[in-house]
Design a protein around this motif. Structure first.
Motif, PDB file in Angstrom:
ATOM      1  N   ILE A  73       0.840  -1.196   0.000  1.00 30.89           N
ATOM      2  CA  ILE A  73       0.000   0.000   0.000  1.00 30.89           C
ATOM      3  C   ILE A  73       0.874   1.246   0.000  1.00 30.89           C
ATOM      4  N   CYS A  74       1.866   1.251   0.891  1.00 33.73           N
ATOM      5  CA  CYS A  74       2.835   2.331   0.962  1.00 33.73           C
ATOM      6  C   CYS A  74       4.195   1.812   0.509  1.00 33.73           C
ATOM      7  N   ALA A  75       4.999   2.704  -0.038  1.00 35.26           N
ATOM      8  CA  ALA A  75       6.342   2.358  -0.492  1.00 35.26           C
ATOM      9  C   ALA A  75       7.354   2.691   0.597  1.00 35.26           C
ATOM     10  N   PRO A  76       8.548   2.093   0.549  1.00 34.16           N
ATOM     11  CA  PRO A  76       9.564   2.412   1.566  1.00 34.16           C
ATOM     12  C   PRO A  76       9.865   3.902   1.678  1.00 34.16           C
ATOM     13  N   ASP A  77       9.807   4.636   0.547  1.00 33.50           N
ATOM     14  CA  ASP A  77      10.072   6.071   0.620  1.00 33.50           C
ATOM     15  C   ASP A  77       8.912   6.859   1.218  1.00 33.50           C
ATOM     16  N   ASP A  78       7.807   6.171   1.545  1.00 30.47           N
ATOM     17  CA  ASP A  78       6.716   6.804   2.294  1.00 30.47           C
ATOM     18  C   ASP A  78       6.981   6.765   3.790  1.00 30.47           C
ATOM     19  N   VAL A  79       8.134   6.226   4.188  1.00 30.70           N
ATOM     20  CA  VAL A  79       8.510   6.113   5.597  1.00 30.70           C
ATOM     21  C   VAL A  79       9.737   6.972   5.864  1.00 30.70           C
ATOM     22  N   LEU A  80       9.680   7.754   6.914  1.00 30.81           N
ATOM     23  CA  LEU A  80      10.840   8.486   7.410  1.00 30.81           C
ATOM     24  C   LEU A  80      11.102   8.050   8.837  1.00 30.81           C
ATOM     25  N   VAL A  81      12.311   7.561   9.114  1.00 33.85           N
ATOM     26  CA  VAL A  81      12.685   7.173  10.470  1.00 33.85           C
ATOM     27  C   VAL A  81      13.010   8.449  11.254  1.00 33.85           C
ATOM     28  N   THR A  82      12.500   8.523  12.476  1.00 36.37           N
ATOM     29  CA  THR A  82      12.586   9.745  13.271  1.00 36.37           C
ATOM     30  C   THR A  82      13.040   9.434  14.695  1.00 36.37           C
ATOM     31  N   ALA A  83      13.328  10.476  15.435  1.00 36.99           N
ATOM     32  CA  ALA A  83      13.707  10.324  16.841  1.00 36.99           C
ATOM     33  C   ALA A  83      12.448  10.132  17.676  1.00 36.99           C
ATOM     34  N   ALA A  85       8.232   8.750  18.051  1.00 42.02           N
ATOM     35  CA  ALA A  85       6.991   9.269  17.480  1.00 42.02           C
ATOM     36  C   ALA A  85       6.844  10.755  17.756  1.00 42.02           C
ATOM     37  N   ALA A  86       7.441  11.238  18.833  1.00 42.77           N
ATOM     38  CA  ALA A  86       7.339  12.660  19.162  1.00 42.77           C
ATOM     39  C   ALA A  86       7.941  13.515  18.052  1.00 42.77           C
ATOM     40  N   GLU A  87       9.115  13.120  17.521  1.00 46.14           N
ATOM     41  CA  GLU A  87       9.682  13.895  16.422  1.00 46.14           C
ATOM     42  C   GLU A  87       8.839  13.751  15.167  1.00 46.14           C
ATOM     43  N   MET A 239       6.587  14.394   2.637  1.00 46.71           N
ATOM     44  CA  MET A 239       7.725  13.595   3.091  1.00 46.71           C
ATOM     45  C   MET A 239       9.047  14.305   2.820  1.00 46.71           C
ATOM     46  N   GLN A 240       9.172  14.932   1.659  1.00 47.23           N
ATOM     47  CA  GLN A 240      10.400  15.655   1.367  1.00 47.23           C
ATOM     48  C   GLN A 240      10.568  16.839   2.311  1.00 47.23           C
ATOM     49  N   ASP A 241       9.485  17.544   2.602  1.00 45.13           N
ATOM     50  CA  ASP A 241       9.562  18.654   3.554  1.00 45.13           C
ATOM     51  C   ASP A 241       9.939  18.159   4.947  1.00 45.13           C
ATOM     52  N   ALA A 242       9.465  16.966   5.317  1.00 45.08           N
ATOM     53  CA  ALA A 242       9.823  16.402   6.622  1.00 45.08           C
ATOM     54  C   ALA A 242      11.309  16.082   6.684  1.00 45.08           C
ATOM     55  N   VAL A 243      11.866  15.558   5.589  1.00 41.95           N
ATOM     56  CA  VAL A 243      13.306  15.291   5.540  1.00 41.95           C
ATOM     57  C   VAL A 243      14.091  16.582   5.712  1.00 41.95           C
ATOM     58  N   ILE A 244      13.655  17.632   5.028  1.00 48.15           N
ATOM     59  CA  ILE A 244      14.347  18.922   5.110  1.00 48.15           C
ATOM     60  C   ILE A 244      14.236  19.508   6.508  1.00 48.15           C
ATOM     61  N   LEU A 245      13.047  19.419   7.120  1.00 48.43           N
ATOM     62  CA  LEU A 245      12.865  19.952   8.466  1.00 48.43           C
ATOM     63  C   LEU A 245      13.705  19.177   9.470  1.00 48.43           C
ATOM     64  N   ARG A 246      13.747  17.855   9.315  1.00 43.72           N
ATOM     65  CA  ARG A 246      14.575  17.058  10.231  1.00 43.72           C
ATOM     66  C   ARG A 246      16.050  17.405  10.083  1.00 43.72           C
ATOM     67  N   ASN A 248      17.187  20.163   9.814  1.00 43.08           N
ATOM     68  CA  ASN A 248      17.408  21.375  10.600  1.00 43.08           C
ATOM     69  C   ASN A 248      17.008  21.208  12.063  1.00 43.08           C
ATOM     70  N   SER A 249      16.797  19.976  12.480  1.00 44.97           N
ATOM     71  CA  SER A 249      16.531  19.698  13.905  1.00 44.97           C
ATOM     72  C   SER A 249      17.477  18.598  14.368  1.00 44.97           C
ATOM     73  N   SER A 250      17.077  17.341  14.261  1.00 39.04           N
ATOM     74  CA  SER A 250      17.966  16.253  14.690  1.00 39.04           C
ATOM     75  C   SER A 250      18.958  15.861  13.601  1.00 39.04           C
ATOM     76  N   GLU A 251      18.730  16.276  12.382  1.00 36.91           N
ATOM     77  CA  GLU A 251      19.586  16.083  11.208  1.00 36.91           C
ATOM     78  C   GLU A 251      19.552  14.650  10.693  1.00 36.91           C
ATOM     79  N   ILE A 252      20.156  13.706  11.415  1.00 39.23           N
ATOM     80  CA  ILE A 252      20.179  12.308  10.995  1.00 39.23           C
ATOM     81  C   ILE A 252      19.847  11.440  12.201  1.00 39.23           C
ATOM     82  N   MET A 253      19.438  10.198  11.924  1.00 33.28           N
ATOM     83  CA  MET A 253      19.165   9.269  13.013  1.00 33.28           C
ATOM     84  C   MET A 253      20.465   8.758  13.619  1.00 33.28           C
ATOM     85  N   ASN A 254      20.416   8.371  14.917  1.00 29.71           N
ATOM     86  CA  ASN A 254      21.576   7.700  15.506  1.00 29.71           C
ATOM     87  C   ASN A 254      21.623   6.266  14.994  1.00 29.71           C
TER      88      ASN A 254
END
Length: 375
Positions: A73-83, A85-87, A239-246, A248-254
């Motif tokens: 239903i959703c593709a892998p690029d429909d997922v963004l890993v975040t810090a 659920a709060a992030e 999703m692209q805007d979320a990547v850009i916003l991240r 400028n916040s946490s930048e990348i996942m640990n």
């Protein structure tokens, strides 16, 4: 506008140094130990970013879709890993809300949306869940609140903090309400995976083109310290805007959080972990149910999912005053007051955390504190 502190976090800040001897209200399953993952960890793992994708490890994103029932239903690029659920919630709300936009949420519910909405100078409208109806979300009142032009609807399913679950039919009705208003619909699923009645509800990212699902490994798997969650949405622009916003916040996942979460979500590990968590959680809820039944003046609606619920105190007892008294000597027991969720006559009860919470002693002390309360 400045972000204002919410009652939940304010209470936690006020009480963090209290050193309680028991906790009644822990919201996550027993936490695994790092040693349980060592055989699957590569000692030569570079402690940099994952070096493969800014959206998160591809295999982790595959697991996220699988556990949410969104494969195909959703593709892998429909997922963004975040810090956590709060992030994920932050990334969605921060980009979607502008001053004057209408945000519709629930009460009681996870307060993050209201905090961020006020900081964005949005119009906040809350729909009250009905305690007399076991905290069901009233769809008629939601439909009245979601007027044309509403920008975002934010809900949690299972509901935080009552454990009430919206089933597939209720979710379909919520989607129809959001679609009529052309509103974004965010559903926080952080407590999914520990359902006690029926199946896990469908994820809204698969039901609606403007649906956003957020979740994490924190609650059902007890992996809160990894700070690993996700945002799922089929809209490529968001999703692209979320990547850009991240960025400028946490930048990348640990990388350790990503790698351990990927191991934990492998099907051969996930199902046994959930089975163990459900066995422990159901036993704990049975004990809590018996305690509430036996304690004069205390009532609750047993959660349909998750490890926490709201209990109404006897008439005349304020939840925050009671929680602060219970935290002090001689009881030294921690729980959250219902005021953290806009329900001042309630307290949050929970059975998570495993043996380290000293739950049985906490329940005995809670009962003693109630008996000691001046009438």
């Amino acid at each position: 506008m400045k972000v204002r502190i919410h009652k939940l976090f304010e209470y936690l800040l006020d009480t963090v140094d209290a050193e309680p001897e028991a906790i009644v209200g822990f919201s996550l399953s027993s936490s695994p130990r790092l040693g349980e993952f060592l055989d699957d960890l590569d000692p030569d793992l570079p402690l940099d970013w994952n070096q493969r994708s800014f959206r998160g490890l591809p295999e982790l994103r595959d697991h996220v879709l699988r556990q949410a029932g969104l494969e195909g239903i959703c593709a892998p690029d429909d997922v963004l890993v975040t810090a956590g659920a709060a992030e994920a919630n932050y990334l969605a709300l921060r980009q979607l809300l502008s001053p004057g936009d209408r945000l519709v949420s629930e009460m009681p519910g996870w307060p993050q949306a209201e905090v961020l909405g006020r900081a964005q100078e949005a119009e906040i409208v809350t729909v009250a869940r009905d305690e007399a109806d076991d905290w069901r979300l009233p769809l008629d009142r939601l439909a009245d609140a979601v007027t044309p032009g509403t920008k975002v609807v934010f809900l949690s399913n299972p509901n935080n903090p009552t454990g009430r679950v919206m089933d597939a039919d209720e979710l379909a009705a919520v989607v129809d309400i959001a679609r009529r208003a052309d509103a974004w619909l965010i559903v926080d699923e952080v407590y999914a995976g520990l359902e006690w009645e029926g199946e896990r509800a469908p994820s809204v990212a698969g039901l609606y083109e403007k649906g956003i699902t957020t979740g994490s490994v924190s609650k059902a798997l007890g992996l809160q310290g990894l700070r690993t969650g996700w945002l799922i949405c089929r809209d490529p622009g968001l999703m692209q805007d979320a990547v850009i916003l991240r960025e400028n916040s946490s930048e990348i996942m640990n990388i350790l959080g990503e790698v351990v979460a990927e191991i934990a979500l492998r099907p051969e590990r996930l199902e046994p972990a959930l089975k163990a968590a459900r066995t422990e959680g159901r036993a704990g809820l049975d004990r809590m149910d018996a305690f509430v039944t036996q304690t004069r003046g205390l009532t609750w609606s047993r959660p349909q999912a998750g490890l926490i619920g709201l209990a109404r105190l006897p008439d005349g007892i304020d939840g925050e005053a009671f929680a602060r008294k219970l935290l002090g000597p001689p009881w030294r027991t921690f729980l959250l007051p219902g005021a953290a969720y806009g329900e001042p006559q309630h307290i949050r009860l929970g059975v998570g955390g495993g043996p380290g919470t000293n739950l049985e002693a906490g329940l005995n002390r809670l009962a003693a504190c109630l008996r000691d309360w001046p009438r």
